[in-house]
Design an enzyme around this catalytic site. Structure first.
Site, PDB file in Angstrom:
ATOM      1  N   ASP A 360       0.889  -1.187  -0.133  1.00  0.00           N
ATOM      2  CA  ASP A 360       0.058   0.032  -0.041  1.00  0.00           C
ATOM      3  C   ASP A 360       0.919   1.181   0.136  1.00  0.00           C
ATOM      4  O   ASP A 360       1.992   1.285   0.357  1.00  0.00           O
ATOM      5  CB  ASP A 360      -0.980   0.207   1.291  1.00  0.00           C
ATOM      6  CG  ASP A 360      -2.107   0.970   1.146  1.00  0.00           C
ATOM      7  OD1 ASP A 360      -2.453   1.155  -0.053  1.00  0.00           O
ATOM      8  OD2 ASP A 360      -2.630   1.341   2.186  1.00  0.00           O
ATOM      9  N   GLU A 407     -12.376  -4.469  -4.151  1.00  0.00           N
ATOM     10  CA  GLU A 407     -12.876  -3.388  -3.712  1.00  0.00           C
ATOM     11  C   GLU A 407     -12.277  -1.981  -4.679  1.00  0.00           C
ATOM     12  O   GLU A 407     -12.694  -1.107  -4.799  1.00  0.00           O
ATOM     13  CB  GLU A 407     -12.672  -3.033  -2.385  1.00  0.00           C
ATOM     14  CG  GLU A 407     -13.444  -3.787  -1.413  1.00  0.00           C
ATOM     15  CD  GLU A 407     -13.123  -5.060  -1.409  1.00  0.00           C
ATOM     16  OE1 GLU A 407     -11.967  -5.617  -1.452  1.00  0.00           O
ATOM     17  OE2 GLU A 407     -14.259  -6.167  -1.287  1.00  0.00           O
ATOM     18  N   ASN A 408     -11.045  -2.508  -5.161  1.00  0.00           N
ATOM     19  CA  ASN A 408     -10.416  -1.437  -5.885  1.00  0.00           C
ATOM     20  C   ASN A 408     -11.195  -0.937  -7.325  1.00  0.00           C
ATOM     21  O   ASN A 408     -10.641   0.161  -7.744  1.00  0.00           O
ATOM     22  CB  ASN A 408      -8.931  -1.921  -6.376  1.00  0.00           C
ATOM     23  CG  ASN A 408      -8.047  -1.900  -4.997  1.00  0.00           C
ATOM     24  OD1 ASN A 408      -7.185  -2.495  -4.893  1.00  0.00           O
ATOM     25  ND2 ASN A 408      -8.483  -0.868  -4.232  1.00  0.00           N
ATOM     26  N   ARG A 526       2.076  -5.132   5.956  1.00  0.00           N
ATOM     27  CA  ARG A 526       1.262  -3.977   5.164  1.00  0.00           C
ATOM     28  C   ARG A 526       2.289  -2.703   5.202  1.00  0.00           C
ATOM     29  O   ARG A 526       2.731  -2.366   6.251  1.00  0.00           O
ATOM     30  CB  ARG A 526       0.091  -3.624   5.522  1.00  0.00           C
ATOM     31  CG  ARG A 526      -0.675  -2.860   4.972  1.00  0.00           C
ATOM     32  CD  ARG A 526      -2.326  -2.325   5.155  1.00  0.00           C
ATOM     33  NE  ARG A 526      -2.664  -1.542   4.209  1.00  0.00           N
ATOM     34  CZ  ARG A 526      -4.147  -1.364   4.203  1.00  0.00           C
ATOM     35  NH1 ARG A 526      -4.686  -2.344   4.435  1.00  0.00           N
ATOM     36  NH2 ARG A 526      -4.577  -0.662   3.281  1.00  0.00           N
TER      37      ARG A 526
HETATM   38  C1  IPE Z   1      -5.502  -2.881  -0.159  1.00  0.00           C
HETATM   39  O1  IPE Z   1      -5.179  -1.437  -0.620  1.00  0.00           O
HETATM   40  C2  IPE Z   1      -5.358  -3.310  -1.663  1.00  0.00           C
HETATM   41  C3  IPE Z   1      -4.148  -3.488  -2.455  1.00  0.00           C
HETATM   42  C4  IPE Z   1      -2.817  -3.245  -1.786  1.00  0.00           C
HETATM   43  C5  IPE Z   1      -4.016  -4.257  -3.633  1.00  0.00           C
HETATM   44  P1  IPE Z   1      -6.306  -0.353  -0.478  1.00  0.00           P
HETATM   45  O2  IPE Z   1      -5.535   0.962  -0.582  1.00  0.00           O
HETATM   46  O3  IPE Z   1      -7.274  -0.649  -1.490  1.00  0.00           O
HETATM   47  O4  IPE Z   1      -7.097  -0.329   0.757  1.00  0.00           O
HETATM   48  P2  IPE Z   1      -8.060   0.155   1.774  1.00  0.00           P
HETATM   49  O5  IPE Z   1      -8.946   0.818   0.981  1.00  0.00           O
HETATM   50  O6  IPE Z   1      -7.143   1.583   1.984  1.00  0.00           O
HETATM   51  O7  IPE Z   1      -8.358  -0.366   2.977  1.00  0.00           O
HETATM   52  C1  IPE Z   2      -1.989   0.003  -3.372  1.00  0.00           C
HETATM   53  O1  IPE Z   2      -1.636   1.468  -3.234  1.00  0.00           O
HETATM   54  C2  IPE Z   2      -2.027  -0.497  -4.509  1.00  0.00           C
HETATM   55  C3  IPE Z   2      -3.613  -0.750  -5.275  1.00  0.00           C
HETATM   56  C4  IPE Z   2      -4.476  -0.882  -4.742  1.00  0.00           C
HETATM   57  C5  IPE Z   2      -3.782  -0.932  -6.414  1.00  0.00           C
HETATM   58  P1  IPE Z   2      -2.595   2.584  -3.366  1.00  0.00           P
HETATM   59  O2  IPE Z   2      -2.835   3.019  -4.571  1.00  0.00           O
HETATM   60  O3  IPE Z   2      -3.828   2.228  -2.437  1.00  0.00           O
HETATM   61  O4  IPE Z   2      -1.944   3.691  -2.653  1.00  0.00           O
HETATM   62  P2  IPE Z   2      -2.565   4.717  -1.575  1.00  0.00           P
HETATM   63  O5  IPE Z   2      -2.986   3.913  -0.409  1.00  0.00           O
HETATM   64  O6  IPE Z   2      -3.736   5.335  -2.393  1.00  0.00           O
HETATM   65  O7  IPE Z   2      -1.378   5.656  -1.323  1.00  0.00           O
HETATM   66 MG    MG Z   3      -4.380   2.341  -0.455  1.00  0.00          MG
END
Ligand code: IPE
Ligand code: IPE
Ligand code: MG
Length: 593
Positions: A360, A407-408, A526
């Site tokens: 993350d 969820e992404n 994480r």
């Molecule tokens: C979790 O990260 C998913 C991945 C790293 C692929 P997110 O950034 O999507 O998680 P939340 O939404 O902050 O919990």
């Molecule tokens: C996690 O990094 C990777 C994916 C979810 C694809 P993020 O894109 O969630 O990075 P932040 O949390 O917004 O910084």
């Molecule tokens: Mg994130």
């Protein structure tokens, strides 16, 4: 020397012959091909050869471009040549060459197969059936000999399928169900040759349907006829009692084949007018959903029950899609850390077996620099390589990376599509096999671009024999969705009488997960400062040690992984037990993993 040359050119010809058969099955019947691929690798070439031989003879028997006499003569010539080829041990025709090799190699009975050719020869004048009884007797004449030789092949390979005399009629009905499903799925193809392989009495009970079918019109009468026939085929196929008493490997294959054929019937019902113009196959997503657990289960069954077939393996046909299959072989060390850092020296007993990482902080990394969010993920790909190089140097057996969650999808379309494009690029350029990495994918294909799914499956397939590190990519993965799918599969098995709901244990649920052999997570790390698990591996991480760090993912390298693992070695894992003696603070004692 000349002998060696001859034998290697024979071997090449044989490989080419099997490759030809394999291509024929895969192109013309991806569903049956998928079922064949569930069986032990040593048996697969024999299935391809038998399938291709039947298809070749069948094509001659109903070639619309020739008249009846010519068809009969060509089929006669083909089978006579087959007998000659069998005596000589080889053939110039690739299908017969592969079949001759299969018959010799497995000591099959060509006489049985001749019965099928004779039935085909008898109806080169056109196939018409007045009643279901006539239809059935024709189906049995052409198809049963292949089933009999298929069973013989399994028996020769040491896989004994018990057959019960009092189930004879059920077996026949099941094979009728398979054939009726094939007929419905290939309706358009048959109609284009002027053939309608259905009994006249059933056609008559749907007035107008036959004329409409022959004229290529999908009308309500046709729809009702098709739905009547899919119902009948479902009824013939749905015989869960046939699973009873089957050994584990064949039971999984039988179950998966049945589900695939049932899915094919669903696709026939849903095809509408397309049914009359193109072959019907279940969608790739459906096939994947049905096959992924079956593949894992058959692989597991093969590992648990040693399969006595290997000595009969014909030269394996090389992969025919233009890609190079890198089987296990000498592996290269990963490139060293740019600053020369070396991994901590930890005893193998101290190492976690499975580390899972929530990578993350990519978006924030980019935003802080005034860049588009996707740039963070691009930069993060260097950290991904660092992580798996670090895992290799450390000797970790399992590393799992969270790349995209279900969820992404809530993110902007641009961010999502750039992320997929990047994943595709990474998959294309990574050299997993070179480092001995078996790369696998956990997640759902739903919504993903097809070429990304293809790429994931390709990499998974190409690296399947690597053993140094198992790298699992969780892409379009959701923990709850995975558990829901597993629960659905169990409910399905319970409803069809395959398992007793009162005897469902944790292992049964685990067996239905996307990768049933993925071990429990020991360490869940994480980055990015958040302290949550975001729907990542809820089943596997139930007892994981959690490790949260503030660094944003693109700012990490392999040293952060090593630090996470070192921190893990200082944890005390109890799994619910109480310490027998008061615990001392730990420094570097081995962790009881
Ligand atoms: C979790 O990260 C998913 C991945 C790293 C692929 P997110 O950034 O999507 O998680 P939340 O939404 O902050 O919990
Ligand atoms: C996690 O990094 C990777 C994916 C979810 C694809 P993020 O894109 O969630 O990075 P932040 O949390 O917004 O910084
Ligand atoms: Mg994130």
């Amino acid at each position: 020397m000349p002998d060696r040359l001859t034998s290697s050119s024979n071997e090449r010809a044989l490989r080419a012959a099997y490759r030809h058969c394999r291509r024929a099955v895969r192109r013309r019947d991806p569903v049956e091909y998928a079922v064949m691929q569930l069986t032990p690798p040593a048996l697969r070439p024999a299935w391809w050869a038998m399938w291709a031989a039947f298809a070749a003879a069948d094509d001659i028997a109903d070639d619309p471009g020739t008249d009846r006499a010519e068809r009969a003569a060509r089929l006669h010539a083909w089978t006579t040549q087959l007998d000659g080829d069998l005596a000589g041990g080889r053939s110039d025709d690739p299908v017969r060459h592969a079949l001759v090799d299969t018959v010799h190699r497995w000591d099959l009975d060509l006489g049985t197969l001749h019965r099928s050719f004779t039935t085909l020869a008898a109806d080169t004048g056109g196939r018409e059936f007045a009643t279901w009884a006539q239809w059935s007797s024709w189906v049995r004449g052409t198809n049963h000999s292949w089933a009999v030789e298929g069973l013989r092949l399994l028996a020769r390979a040491g896989v004994h399928i018990p057959l019960w005399l009092d189930r004879t009629e059920s077996y026949r009905r099941y094979l009728d169900g398979l054939y009726l499903t094939d007929t419905l799925a290939d309706l358009g193809d048959d109609l284009s040759r002027g053939e309608l392989l259905l009994p006249a009495d059933v056609l008559a009970s749907f007035p107008g349907a036959e004329d409409d079918l022959r004229a290529g019109r999908y009308t309500p009468a046709v729809r009702d006829l098709v739905s009547h026939l899919t119902g009948r085929a479902r009824h013939w196929l749905h015989q869960p009692e046939l699973l009873g008493g089957l050994p584990p490997g064949p039971a999984v294959v039988f179950d998966a084949a049945t589900r695939l054929f049932l899915a094919r019937l669903d696709a026939v019902d849903a095809a509408g007018g397309k049914l009359l113009h193109q072959p019907t196959v279940p969608s790739r997503v459906t096939r994947w959903r049905l096959l992924a657990p079956a593949r894992a289960q058959t692989a597991l069954a093969r590992r648990l029950l040693s399969c006595p077939v290997d000595h009969r393996t014909p030269p394996p046909p090389a992969e025919s899609r233009g890609t190079v299959v890198v089987e296990s072989g000498p592996v290269t060390s990963p490139p060293p850390h740019p600053g020369g850092a070396r991994p901590p020296s930890l005893a193998p007993g101290e190492l976690p077996r499975h580390v899972a990482v929530i990578m993350d902080g990519n978006g924030r990394w980019a935003t802080q620099r005034g860049l588009p969010r996707s740039e963070g993920r691009r930069e993060g790909s260097t950290a991904v390589r660092e992580a798996f190089h670090g895992a290799l140097e450390l000797g970790l057996p399992y590393l799992t990376l969270y790349s995209f969650s279900t969820e992404n999808w809530k993110r902007s379309t641009d961010e999502v599509s750039e992320l997929f494009a990047l994943c595709r690029e990474e998959l294309r350029t990574h050299r997993f096999a070179q480092y001995g990495v078996r790369a696998r994918w956990a997640g759902s294909p739903e919504g993903l671009p097809e070429d990304l799914v293809d790429e994931l499956l390709r990499v998974q397939h190409e690296t399947r024999h690597q053993t140094r590190l198992t790298l699992t990519l969780c892409l379009n993965y959701g923990g709850r969705a995975e558990l829901t799918r597993a629960a659905r599969a169990l409910a399905h098995r319970a409803a069809s009488g395959q398992i007793d709901p009162a005897r469902i244990h944790e292992a049964d649920l685990a067996a239905q997960l996307s990768l049933p052999d993925l071990p429990d997570v020991d360490l869940l790390w994480r980055t990015g400062g958040e302290q949550r698990v975001s729907n990542f591996l809820p089943w596997h991480a139930a007892y994981a040690e959690l490790h949260f760090t503030d660094a944003l993912w693109p700012d990490t390298d392999r040293r952060d992984l090593w630090q996470a693992v070192t921190a893990y070695t200082h944890r005390r894992r109890r799994f619910g037990s109480a310490p027998r003696v008061p615990e001392q603070p730990r420094s570097s004692a081995p962790a009881p993993v």
